[in-house]
Design a protein around this motif. Structure first.
Motif, PDB file in Angstrom:
ATOM      1  N   UNK A 172      17.663  74.018  35.259  1.00 60.01           N
ATOM      2  CA  UNK A 172      18.288  75.261  35.730  1.00 60.01           C
ATOM      3  C   UNK A 172      17.343  76.023  36.658  1.00 60.01           C
ATOM      4  N   UNK A 173      16.042  76.014  36.331  1.00 62.06           N
ATOM      5  CA  UNK A 173      15.057  76.672  37.203  1.00 62.06           C
ATOM      6  C   UNK A 173      15.066  76.002  38.577  1.00 62.06           C
ATOM      7  N   UNK A 174      15.155  74.675  38.587  1.00 67.02           N
ATOM      8  CA  UNK A 174      15.213  73.938  39.854  1.00 67.02           C
ATOM      9  C   UNK A 174      16.372  74.412  40.723  1.00 67.02           C
ATOM     10  N   UNK A 255       9.029  70.900  45.769  1.00 63.17           N
ATOM     11  CA  UNK A 255       8.669  71.206  47.159  1.00 63.17           C
ATOM     12  C   UNK A 255       9.913  71.772  47.842  1.00 63.17           C
ATOM     13  N   UNK A 256       9.743  72.874  48.559  1.00 60.12           N
ATOM     14  CA  UNK A 256      10.858  73.461  49.314  1.00 60.12           C
ATOM     15  C   UNK A 256      10.777  72.995  50.757  1.00 60.12           C
ATOM     16  N   UNK A 257      11.739  72.154  51.116  1.00 65.68           N
ATOM     17  CA  UNK A 257      11.697  71.576  52.468  1.00 65.68           C
ATOM     18  C   UNK A 257      11.948  72.621  53.542  1.00 65.68           C
ATOM     19  N   UNK A 258      11.285  72.390  54.676  1.00 65.86           N
ATOM     20  CA  UNK A 258      11.550  73.190  55.870  1.00 65.86           C
ATOM     21  C   UNK A 258      12.873  72.725  56.475  1.00 65.86           C
ATOM     22  N   UNK A 259      13.518  73.526  57.314  1.00 66.20           N
ATOM     23  CA  UNK A 259      14.749  73.091  57.960  1.00 66.20           C
ATOM     24  C   UNK A 259      14.500  71.766  58.692  1.00 66.20           C
ATOM     25  N   UNK A 260      15.357  70.802  58.463  1.00 64.92           N
ATOM     26  CA  UNK A 260      15.239  69.509  59.132  1.00 64.92           C
ATOM     27  C   UNK A 260      14.335  68.521  58.431  1.00 64.92           C
ATOM     28  N   UNK A 261      13.562  68.979  57.449  1.00 65.42           N
ATOM     29  CA  UNK A 261      12.607  68.111  56.770  1.00 65.42           C
ATOM     30  C   UNK A 261      13.354  67.291  55.703  1.00 65.42           C
ATOM     31  N   UNK A 362      -0.323  73.775  51.111  1.00 67.68           N
ATOM     32  CA  UNK A 362       0.993  73.620  50.467  1.00 67.68           C
ATOM     33  C   UNK A 362       1.080  74.242  49.073  1.00 67.68           C
ATOM     34  N   UNK A 363       0.030  74.018  48.289  1.00 62.58           N
ATOM     35  CA  UNK A 363       0.079  74.577  46.948  1.00 62.58           C
ATOM     36  C   UNK A 363      -0.421  73.601  45.905  1.00 62.58           C
ATOM     37  N   UNK A 364      -0.022  73.837  44.672  1.00 57.47           N
ATOM     38  CA  UNK A 364      -0.557  73.086  43.529  1.00 57.47           C
ATOM     39  C   UNK A 364       0.485  72.098  43.019  1.00 57.47           C
ATOM     40  N   UNK A 365       0.023  70.866  42.794  1.00 59.48           N
ATOM     41  CA  UNK A 365       0.858  69.851  42.148  1.00 59.48           C
ATOM     42  C   UNK A 365       0.322  69.634  40.748  1.00 59.48           C
ATOM     43  N   UNK A 385       8.505  63.354  34.958  1.00 64.96           N
ATOM     44  CA  UNK A 385       8.785  63.562  36.386  1.00 64.96           C
ATOM     45  C   UNK A 385       8.045  62.474  37.146  1.00 64.96           C
ATOM     46  N   UNK A 386       8.763  61.654  37.903  1.00 68.02           N
ATOM     47  CA  UNK A 386       8.118  60.514  38.566  1.00 68.02           C
ATOM     48  C   UNK A 386       8.150  60.642  40.079  1.00 68.02           C
ATOM     49  N   UNK A 387       8.818  61.646  40.584  1.00 69.24           N
ATOM     50  CA  UNK A 387       8.715  61.910  42.023  1.00 69.24           C
ATOM     51  C   UNK A 387       8.823  63.413  42.244  1.00 69.24           C
ATOM     52  N   UNK A 388       8.392  63.830  43.395  1.00 72.20           N
ATOM     53  CA  UNK A 388       8.431  65.256  43.708  1.00 72.20           C
ATOM     54  C   UNK A 388       9.892  65.700  43.700  1.00 72.20           C
ATOM     55  N   UNK A 389      10.127  66.873  43.132  1.00 71.64           N
ATOM     56  CA  UNK A 389      11.500  67.395  43.101  1.00 71.64           C
ATOM     57  C   UNK A 389      11.683  68.331  44.294  1.00 71.64           C
ATOM     58  N   UNK A 390      12.883  68.337  44.834  1.00 71.96           N
ATOM     59  CA  UNK A 390      13.176  69.217  45.966  1.00 71.96           C
ATOM     60  C   UNK A 390      14.101  70.335  45.518  1.00 71.96           C
ATOM     61  N   UNK A 391      13.817  71.518  45.986  1.00 69.21           N
ATOM     62  CA  UNK A 391      14.651  72.669  45.597  1.00 69.21           C
ATOM     63  C   UNK A 391      15.198  73.333  46.862  1.00 69.21           C
TER      64      UNK A 391
END
Lengths: 391, 391
Positions: A172-174, A255-261, A362-365, A385-391
């Motif tokens: 839900x946080x995602x 990770x919050x993608x940039x537009x187009x990323x 970028x920040x902390x993983x 968690x086995x891959x980076x999550x996108x929000x």
């Protein structure tokens, strides 16, 4: 569950060759030996003694007005009340039991096994003066480590339920994460999710969840702040709930993608892979018979060999009634950890496995999973968690 | 409020001629020195030291990942972080301050002043080995007693609010009491009243309120039971709430009249008058400069001279962040109370005054009021019950 733990305590005393275990307490709502709630489902007001023996005796000596309270809580077949002083009935009971070793709860290295206050220790020394028992006192840290550390099936069940709830809330946080929302807002969102389930946070609410946003956030036990999430940044959440008296403790990274990323930048994904691989290296080293620091060393070596700096904390800790559940630490042999990294891993232990790296710009993983030690290795209680999550 | 208490601590150190006060803690969510929450508005994970001096210094030495946490909590101008061991920075700070006496929190008699565990005491003795400070350690119990005991205006304000809420709920309980309702039902009713105000009980919910029904109920710290109230019986309720971090603690007594009965039977009213008179005798004896046991003795003498048996507990205790707020007890000089009945009463103290008697065939009559010690006597913070209540 307390009855399970009281029976387990008897077996542990037999196994360790300790005749009797003495817990002292008073005003336990104000300050309570962390071992007492495993054995007693209430609190006491006046100076009280709880004695378990390897033969299976369980004797409580409590102030008169706590007698009914302790009887009603159950599990202590012999409850002795007193009016004026705990000293005479305690001396009488010890004389009757005549234990060759009497374990008491002090430990320089394990906070969970250090429940006896110095004032009560002084009181005990004085109360037993002239008896042989002053020379028979030993630290109960091995008893506490085994009793807290070896989770029963129902304890593991409760931890599984706390983890399942936490994973639901993390999903839900995602869904809630988006550019412009602050760490404070994320924390409030999580608190609403907890409150509507009638639960509480696994640790202090102000720092549960910890929400680390972007490249400039301080790392560690830091309360969430007003800084808003921006695109192109990492968001890291360290979170757990307390459910049926047991805790979960998980870390997830988005990770919050940039537009187009489409994907996170290469260096972010490389760092994620390194963290994941180091965490798995720890998990692979975790099995009965290894020593705590060996598990940490496997993960520490993996992350440094991948070219990242060492994490400045332990790779894992026991998880149970407390988030930091005492005893053996999967941590480096640093003085601040005392003897805890030298403890043996046992089947039935539940540990967290956690580490992270900072990615400049970028920040902390950070990742954290909860695992159960089995006969031959470990089983993930969380869905890793086995891959980076996108929000 | 913590800033008030930190400033007050400085004044108390000056007054007592103690150069410095050292509080140690680790994993404080699991076990916390009861003095620490007065001075620090967060928790810490790793071994940590908090030092206040008579000159007004405040120095926190904490693990690296707690530095931001403690800074954010505020009130500690100097926060020193460490990675591997608390020992070197603690030795450095003490060498710089060079205190002639260093108070630490242990006490055989006062649980609130006994916040240092025996394991941490052993650690400290070892950490300071070879320094002059091992010989300068003194018990901080006089510091703790003054700091907890002397309530600031805002602390008294918070206690007043908790009392006002409790009195409102007690009136509602009076409306709820009727023949056929059980102690469990009364407790559930009280819990609903607390929950809808977003508050919690002042002590363990299972025993808050304590509900004592009829002539055969056990007295003391007893959880409410299924026994239903009958006409012609006494109902006694011991109850408090925690509001804004502070507690109330009150006892009230009702009589359920039989059909046609206008008043409680004579022996019930006589007993009530005796309890009320004894409580007032204690209140009249309560003023700055008297010793705890003298207040108890005034009430104890009044109740026994009226022909009733002595109550088997103390007549009063400090009230504040905890229901039993440590330090001076208004109690008899019994061994189980240690030195606490010998403490001096001071202006600004908040005490409970409580006692009761059993009336054969009817039940228990108990009263408890909360009072503030003034310059010349005491002021009731609660609205005292002065006659038996009918339900």
């Amino acid at each position: 569950m307390s009855e399970e733990k009281r029976n387990q305590a008897t077996s542990i005393l037999q196994e360790l060759g300790i005749d009797a275990w003495l817990l002292l307490g008073r005003e336990t709502e104000q300050l309570c030996d962390p071992s007492l709630p495993l054995l007693l489902e209430t609190h006491v007001t006046w100076p009280s003694a709880f004695i378990l023996t390897a033969r299976g005796e369980r004797i409580a000596i409590v102030g008169r007005y706590d007698v009914e309270n302790v009887r009603a809580a159950g599990g202590w077949p012999e409850v002795i009340g007193y009016d004026q002083s705990l000293r005479p009935p305690l001396r009488d009971v010890l004389a009757r039991l005549n234990p060759a070793q009497l374990a008491i709860n002090y430990s320089t290295g394990d906070p969970a096994a250090d429940g006896l206050t110095h004032g009560l220790w002084l009181w005990l020394r004085d109360a037993l003066a002239g008896t042989p028992f002053t020379k028979r006192l030993v630290s109960g840290e091995s008893v506490v480590a085994a009793l807290r550390g070896r989770k029963t099936a129902s304890e593991v069940g409760a931890i599984r339920r706390a983890i399942a709830t936490t994973e639901t809330i993390l999903r839900a946080i995602g869904g809630y994460l988006q550019a412009g929302r602050s760490g404070l807002q994320v924390r409030e969102f999580a608190h609403r999710e907890i409150a509507r389930r009638g639960l509480t946070t696994a640790w202090r609410a102000a720092m549960c969840p910890i929400v680390t946003i972007g490249p400039d956030a301080p790392i560690g036990h830091v309360p969430a702040g007003p800084r808003a999430i921006r695109r192109g940044e990492l968001v890291h959440v360290d979170f757990g709930v307390r459910q049926d008296g047991f805790c979960s403790d998980l870390q997830r990274t988005w990770y919050l993608r940039r537009p187009g990323e489409r994907k996170a930048p290469d260096e972010v994904r490389r760092a994620f892979e390194a963290v994941l691989a180091a965490l798995r290296a720890g998990a692979e080293a975790l099995r009965p018979g290894v020593v705590g620091w060996q598990v940490d060393a496997a993960a520490r070596q993996a992350i440094t060999r991948a070219g990242y700096p060492e994490y400045q904390h332990a790779m894992g800790h026991h998880l149970g009634r407390s988030t930091h559940d005492g005893a053996t630490l999967l941590g480096p042999r640093w003085e601040r950890y005392g003897r805890t990294p030298y403890g043996l891993v046992e089947a039935g232990n539940v540990f967290t496995l956690e580490l992270g790296v900072q990615v400049a710009g970028y920040g902390f993983i950070g990742l954290e999973e909860d695992v159960l030690v089995t006969a031959t290795g470990c089983e993930y209680l969380s869905t890793p968690q086995t891959e980076i999550w996108y929000a």
